[in-house]
Design a protein around this motif. Structure first.
Motif, PDB file in Angstrom:
ATOM      1  N   ASP A  45      -4.487  -6.872   3.291  1.00  0.00           N
ATOM      2  CA  ASP A  45      -3.787  -6.275   4.426  1.00  0.00           C
ATOM      3  C   ASP A  45      -2.387  -5.775   4.098  1.00  0.00           C
ATOM      4  N   ASN A  46      -1.682  -6.454   3.198  1.00  0.00           N
ATOM      5  CA  ASN A  46      -0.270  -6.148   2.970  1.00  0.00           C
ATOM      6  C   ASN A  46       0.084  -5.746   1.542  1.00  0.00           C
ATOM      7  N   GLU A  47      -0.907  -5.618   0.678  1.00  0.00           N
ATOM      8  CA  GLU A  47      -0.616  -5.337  -0.728  1.00  0.00           C
ATOM      9  C   GLU A  47      -1.520  -4.239  -1.275  1.00  0.00           C
ATOM     10  N   ASP A  48      -0.923  -3.360  -2.083  1.00  0.00           N
ATOM     11  CA  ASP A  48      -1.694  -2.413  -2.878  1.00  0.00           C
ATOM     12  C   ASP A  48      -2.191  -3.156  -4.116  1.00  0.00           C
ATOM     13  N   GLU A  49      -3.185  -2.582  -4.777  1.00  0.00           N
ATOM     14  CA  GLU A  49      -3.741  -3.212  -5.976  1.00  0.00           C
ATOM     15  C   GLU A  49      -4.065  -2.105  -6.989  1.00  0.00           C
ATOM     16  N   LEU A  50      -3.591  -2.283  -8.216  1.00  0.00           N
ATOM     17  CA  LEU A  50      -3.853  -1.311  -9.281  1.00  0.00           C
ATOM     18  C   LEU A  50      -4.826  -1.901 -10.277  1.00  0.00           C
ATOM     19  N   PHE A  51      -5.850  -1.143 -10.615  1.00  0.00           N
ATOM     20  CA  PHE A  51      -6.834  -1.516 -11.636  1.00  0.00           C
ATOM     21  C   PHE A  51      -6.714  -0.522 -12.782  1.00  0.00           C
ATOM     22  N   GLN A  52      -6.594  -1.009 -14.012  1.00  0.00           N
ATOM     23  CA  GLN A  52      -6.678  -0.161 -15.191  1.00  0.00           C
ATOM     24  C   GLN A  52      -7.880  -0.650 -15.996  1.00  0.00           C
ATOM     25  N   VAL A  53      -8.774   0.264 -16.331  1.00  0.00           N
ATOM     26  CA  VAL A  53      -9.946  -0.098 -17.123  1.00  0.00           C
ATOM     27  C   VAL A  53      -9.564  -0.057 -18.602  1.00  0.00           C
ATOM     28  N   ILE A  54      -9.682  -1.198 -19.242  1.00  0.00           N
ATOM     29  CA  ILE A  54      -9.387  -1.335 -20.666  1.00  0.00           C
ATOM     30  C   ILE A  54     -10.648  -1.064 -21.488  1.00  0.00           C
ATOM     31  N   LYS A  55     -11.798  -1.537 -20.978  1.00  0.00           N
ATOM     32  CA  LYS A  55     -13.076  -1.381 -21.687  1.00  0.00           C
ATOM     33  C   LYS A  55     -14.190  -1.242 -20.664  1.00  0.00           C
ATOM     34  N   VAL A  95     -10.547  -5.296 -17.346  1.00  0.00           N
ATOM     35  CA  VAL A  95      -9.537  -4.596 -16.560  1.00  0.00           C
ATOM     36  C   VAL A  95      -8.197  -5.307 -16.624  1.00  0.00           C
ATOM     37  N   LEU A  96      -7.157  -4.536 -16.367  1.00  0.00           N
ATOM     38  CA  LEU A  96      -5.817  -5.041 -16.139  1.00  0.00           C
ATOM     39  C   LEU A  96      -5.520  -4.757 -14.676  1.00  0.00           C
ATOM     40  N   LEU A  97      -5.006  -5.757 -13.971  1.00  0.00           N
ATOM     41  CA  LEU A  97      -4.645  -5.593 -12.564  1.00  0.00           C
ATOM     42  C   LEU A  97      -3.144  -5.789 -12.409  1.00  0.00           C
ATOM     43  N   PHE A  98      -2.566  -5.037 -11.498  1.00  0.00           N
ATOM     44  CA  PHE A  98      -1.140  -5.154 -11.194  1.00  0.00           C
ATOM     45  C   PHE A  98      -1.037  -5.281  -9.690  1.00  0.00           C
ATOM     46  N   GLU A  99      -0.518  -6.440  -9.235  1.00  0.00           N
ATOM     47  CA  GLU A  99      -0.456  -6.698  -7.794  1.00  0.00           C
ATOM     48  C   GLU A  99       0.643  -7.703  -7.493  1.00  0.00           C
ATOM     49  N   LYS A 100       1.013  -7.790  -6.213  1.00  0.00           N
ATOM     50  CA  LYS A 100       2.031  -8.756  -5.799  1.00  0.00           C
ATOM     51  C   LYS A 100       1.551 -10.185  -6.036  1.00  0.00           C
ATOM     52  N   LEU A 101       2.502 -11.062  -6.270  1.00  0.00           N
ATOM     53  CA  LEU A 101       2.177 -12.481  -6.459  1.00  0.00           C
ATOM     54  C   LEU A 101       1.485 -13.073  -5.238  1.00  0.00           C
ATOM     55  N   THR A 102       1.715 -12.501  -4.070  1.00  0.00           N
ATOM     56  CA  THR A 102       1.155 -13.026  -2.822  1.00  0.00           C
ATOM     57  C   THR A 102      -0.256 -12.523  -2.526  1.00  0.00           C
ATOM     58  N   THR A 103      -0.796 -11.657  -3.363  1.00  0.00           N
ATOM     59  CA  THR A 103      -2.110 -11.075  -3.098  1.00  0.00           C
ATOM     60  C   THR A 103      -3.209 -12.129  -3.237  1.00  0.00           C
ATOM     61  N   ALA A 104      -3.964 -12.326  -2.166  1.00  0.00           N
ATOM     62  CA  ALA A 104      -5.104 -13.246  -2.201  1.00  0.00           C
ATOM     63  C   ALA A 104      -6.279 -12.546  -2.876  1.00  0.00           C
ATOM     64  N   HIS A 105      -6.960 -13.235  -3.748  1.00  0.00           N
ATOM     65  CA  HIS A 105      -8.037 -12.680  -4.571  1.00  0.00           C
ATOM     66  C   HIS A 105      -9.033 -11.846  -3.772  1.00  0.00           C
ATOM     67  N   THR A 106      -9.522 -12.379  -2.678  1.00  0.00           N
ATOM     68  CA  THR A 106     -10.492 -11.665  -1.848  1.00  0.00           C
ATOM     69  C   THR A 106      -9.969 -11.454  -0.425  1.00  0.00           C
ATOM     70  N   GLY A 107      -8.651 -11.290  -0.305  1.00  0.00           N
ATOM     71  CA  GLY A 107      -8.069 -11.074   1.019  1.00  0.00           C
ATOM     72  C   GLY A 107      -8.387 -12.237   1.942  1.00  0.00           C
TER      73      GLY A 107
END
Length: 121
Positions: A45-55, A95-107
């Motif tokens: 609800d309150n956080e964006d989430e970035l995914f980078q595919v490494i492999k 993958v590499l993920l970049f997100e806030k420390l407060t981001t819940a894994h599955t919302g």
């Protein structure tokens, strides 16, 4: 203040859908994960989430479409957007993920794949 080898860090774990924290940048965390098959529909609800595919190739499902994210590419899932990452044909995607420390894994969704703590590696 040392360099981090993402490939070497991915080699340190095998568990899928269980992110591992490799760094913190202000109030953001950098996570590595291995994904296989389908995850769970959820939103943050309150956080964006970035995914980078490494492999591999990631398929980011949205309710109206699926985006294909290939090795070396990123996708940003905006806050509030329901999504479900998946892979195909049994492929394990790194993958590499970049997100806030407060981001819940599955919302707000609780599922058997939900993680509440991320190991630091």
């Amino acid at each position: 203040m040392k360099s981090i080898n993402i490939v070497a860090k991915h080699a340190e774990f095998s568990k899928q859908w269980h992110p591992h924290q490799i760094a913190v940048v202000d109030n953001m965390q950098v996570l590595l994960a291995k994904l296989k098959d389908e995850f769970v529909w959820h939103a943050h609800d309150n956080e964006d989430e970035l995914f980078q595919v490494i492999k591999g190739t990631l398929y980011m499902q949205f309710r109206d479409r699926t985006e294909v994210v290939k090795e070396g590419e990123i996708i940003v899932v905006p806050k509030g957007v329901e999504h479900n990452p998946m892979t195909k044909n049994g492929e394990v995607v790194h993958v590499l993920l970049f997100e806030k420390l407060t981001t819940a894994h599955t919302g707000k969704v609780q599922h058997e794949k939900t993680q509440t703590e991320y190991p630091k590696i």
